[in-house]
Design an enzyme around this catalytic site. Structure first.
Site, PDB file in Angstrom:
ATOM      1  N   ASP A   6     105.466  63.091 -51.277  1.00 19.43           N
ATOM      2  CA  ASP A   6     106.094  63.909 -50.234  1.00 19.43           C
ATOM      3  C   ASP A   6     106.554  63.079 -49.029  1.00 19.43           C
ATOM      4  O   ASP A   6     107.550  63.426 -48.393  1.00 19.43           O
ATOM      5  CB  ASP A   6     105.191  65.075 -49.812  1.00 19.43           C
ATOM      6  CG  ASP A   6     103.760  64.647 -49.601  1.00 19.43           C
ATOM      7  OD1 ASP A   6     103.479  63.426 -49.715  1.00 19.43           O
ATOM      8  OD2 ASP A   6     102.918  65.514 -49.322  1.00 19.43           O
ATOM      9  N   GLY A   7     105.855  61.965 -48.757  1.00 18.61           N
ATOM     10  CA  GLY A   7     106.269  61.108 -47.634  1.00 18.61           C
ATOM     11  C   GLY A   7     107.662  60.533 -47.881  1.00 18.61           C
ATOM     12  O   GLY A   7     108.542  60.593 -47.005  1.00 18.61           O
TER      13      GLY A   7
ATOM     14  N   ASP B 253      97.607  61.396 -57.553  1.00 28.44           N
ATOM     15  CA  ASP B 253      96.855  62.577 -57.105  1.00 28.44           C
ATOM     16  C   ASP B 253      97.357  63.863 -57.771  1.00 28.44           C
ATOM     17  O   ASP B 253      96.667  64.869 -57.792  1.00 28.44           O
ATOM     18  CB  ASP B 253      96.940  62.727 -55.581  1.00 28.44           C
ATOM     19  CG  ASP B 253      96.101  61.681 -54.863  1.00 28.44           C
ATOM     20  OD1 ASP B 253      95.559  60.795 -55.552  1.00 28.44           O
ATOM     21  OD2 ASP B 253      95.995  61.742 -53.628  1.00 28.44           O
TER      22      ASP B 253
ATOM     23  N   ALA C  18      81.407  64.630 -68.408  1.00 25.10           N
ATOM     24  CA  ALA C  18      80.488  64.496 -67.262  1.00 25.10           C
ATOM     25  C   ALA C  18      79.620  65.744 -67.139  1.00 25.10           C
ATOM     26  O   ALA C  18      80.034  66.841 -67.522  1.00 25.10           O
ATOM     27  CB  ALA C  18      81.304  64.287 -65.983  1.00 25.10           C
TER      28      ALA C  18
ATOM     29  N   GLU D 162      87.289  61.407 -54.391  1.00 24.05           N
ATOM     30  CA  GLU D 162      87.043  60.728 -53.107  1.00 24.05           C
ATOM     31  C   GLU D 162      87.159  61.699 -51.937  1.00 24.05           C
ATOM     32  O   GLU D 162      86.467  61.547 -50.934  1.00 24.05           O
ATOM     33  CB  GLU D 162      87.997  59.542 -52.917  1.00 24.05           C
ATOM     34  CG  GLU D 162      89.453  59.926 -52.797  1.00 24.05           C
ATOM     35  CD  GLU D 162      90.360  58.759 -52.388  1.00 24.05           C
ATOM     36  OE1 GLU D 162      91.548  58.821 -52.715  1.00 24.05           O
ATOM     37  OE2 GLU D 162      89.886  57.823 -51.735  1.00 24.05           O
TER      38      GLU D 162
HETATM   39  O1  F6P Z   1      97.787  59.313 -52.652  1.00 26.11           O
HETATM   40  C1  F6P Z   1      97.515  58.513 -53.745  1.00 26.11           C
HETATM   41  C2  F6P Z   1      96.299  57.658 -53.510  1.00 26.11           C
HETATM   42  O2  F6P Z   1      96.091  56.886 -54.659  1.00 26.11           O
HETATM   43  C3  F6P Z   1      95.035  58.415 -53.137  1.00 26.11           C
HETATM   44  O3  F6P Z   1      94.358  58.939 -54.243  1.00 26.11           O
HETATM   45  C4  F6P Z   1      94.272  57.363 -52.417  1.00 26.11           C
HETATM   46  O4  F6P Z   1      93.379  57.942 -51.487  1.00 26.11           O
HETATM   47  C5  F6P Z   1      95.332  56.608 -51.695  1.00 26.11           C
HETATM   48  O5  F6P Z   1      96.518  56.783 -52.438  1.00 26.11           O
HETATM   49  C6  F6P Z   1      95.025  55.152 -51.521  1.00 26.11           C
HETATM   50  O6  F6P Z   1      96.001  54.644 -50.674  1.00 26.11           O
HETATM   51  P1  F6P Z   1      96.004  53.135 -50.188  1.00 26.11           P
HETATM   52  O7  F6P Z   1      96.426  52.316 -51.381  1.00 26.11           O
HETATM   53  O8  F6P Z   1      96.995  53.111 -49.095  1.00 26.11           O
HETATM   54  O9  F6P Z   1      94.603  52.811 -49.785  1.00 26.11           O
END
Ligand code: F6P
Length: 306
Positions: free
Chosen positions: A88-89, A113, A172, A209
């Site tokens: 989206d960015g 994601d 899991a 996370e």
């Molecule tokens: O948005 C995708 C993603 O892989 C997230 O799952 C993760 O939190 C983030 O990007 C990691 O981003 P960066 O590589 O900037 O740490």
């Protein structure tokens, strides 16, 4: 992303178009890292992870002065349409660019994601899931051999898709995600019974996370379930690796769709795969819409949350 780049270039050339490559993302647009694409540029890249074009975040792109510089770089080469691969960015940035200069664009959704509104699938997801599956299968060897509990944290900032699908695919016992309420008391009771009747000697818990529970859950398993517990944070291994067959084929569909949309005169469509069909949606739906609720997936995962 590389299969999408290759297919967009190859397909555009068969349509008599003259494709260009922009290196380093938005920064490259501003700094003129643009070159006409040859067949050689995109040959032998299908199997490579990441993106041969590289990527970047650019604060300068928020500034109209730099967007104008980017526009002039494109204009000087006669480039009149853009394809952007990202989330989206990136789509928001190109939408702004379209509002500024009327330069049409088409978006190809790509984020592990899997949380872009309007589409059920984003490039990279299947590859990430297979990295997770391989890792969890390997960790399971230690878990079973040493009767241990493992908490495995997977990526997903606000979305538990990777955690949910990999929990089911890897068997899991526990899955914690932002979308589903969890109940540690009932998890404790469930595992306690299994331990008591001898059916539970080891444990795999997968957490997204986004719930920020990795450390806590690992300690909790030690204290409450009295199991030797370890935490593994998979991190950026999930964002790399050779694209799976599914990702390569999805990339082809999205890339052909993007070229066709631009050829048909569309100005700001995002490619989608929804309810089993390829299509596209408006940038408004992507920026204002919500990720569709995945009720069937939630229902399959609920027993792992309580
Ligand atoms: O948005 C995708 C993603 O892989 C997230 O799952 C993760 O939190 C983030 O990007 C990691 O981003 P960066 O590589 O900037 O740490």
């Amino acid at each position: 992303m590389n299969p999408a780049i290759k297919c967009a270039v190859d397909y555009a050339r068969t349509q008599g178009l003259k494709p260009y490559l922009v290196y380093d993302g938005l920064r490259g647009l501003i700094d003129d890292k643009i070159k006409e694409a040859s067949g050689d540029d995109v040959s032998g890249i299908l199997h490579r992870g990441g993106t041969i074009l590289r990527s970047s975040r650019s604060k300068r792109f928020f500034d109209i002065q730099y967007r104008e510089q980017a526009y002039n770089n494109l204009k000087s080469r006669g480039i009149g349409k853009l394809i952007v691969i990202g989330g989206d960015g990136s789509f928001g940035a190109l939408h702004q660019f379209y509002s500024d200069f009327g330069l049409p664009f088409a978006g190809i959704p790509a984020t592990i994601d899997n949380d872009i509104p309007g589409t059920d699938y984003c490039l990279g997801v299947d590859t990430a899931l297979n990295v997770i599956r391989h890792s969890v299968d390997s960790i399971r060897d230690t878990a079973t051999s040493f009767s241990r509990a493992f908490v495995i944290e997977v990526m997903g900032r606000h979305c538990g898709y990777l955690a949910m699908v990999s929990s089911l695919a890897c068997g899991a016992e526990i899955c914690l995600v932002p979308e589903i309420e969890y109940d540690l008391d009932s998890i404790q009771e469930r595992i306690r019974k299994e331990k008591e009747d001898g059916s539970r000697t080891y444990l795999i818990a997968i957490v997204a996370e986004g719930v920020k529970m990795g450390d806590y859950l690992t300690r909790w398993i030690g204290d409450s379930l009295k199991m030797d517990a370890r935490l593994t944070v998979l991190g950026h291994v999930q964002r790399g690796g050779s694209p799976t067959v599914r990702d390569r084929i999805m990339a082809y569909h999205f890339a052909v769709g993007a070229v066709n949309a631009l050829q048909a005169g569309e100005t700001s469509r995002i490619m989608t795969y929804k309810d089993g069909l390829y299509g596209s949606t408006s940038i408004q739906e992507v920026s204002d819409g919500k990720v569709s609720a995945r009720e069937e997936l939630f229902n399959l995962c609920r027993p792992l949350c309580c």
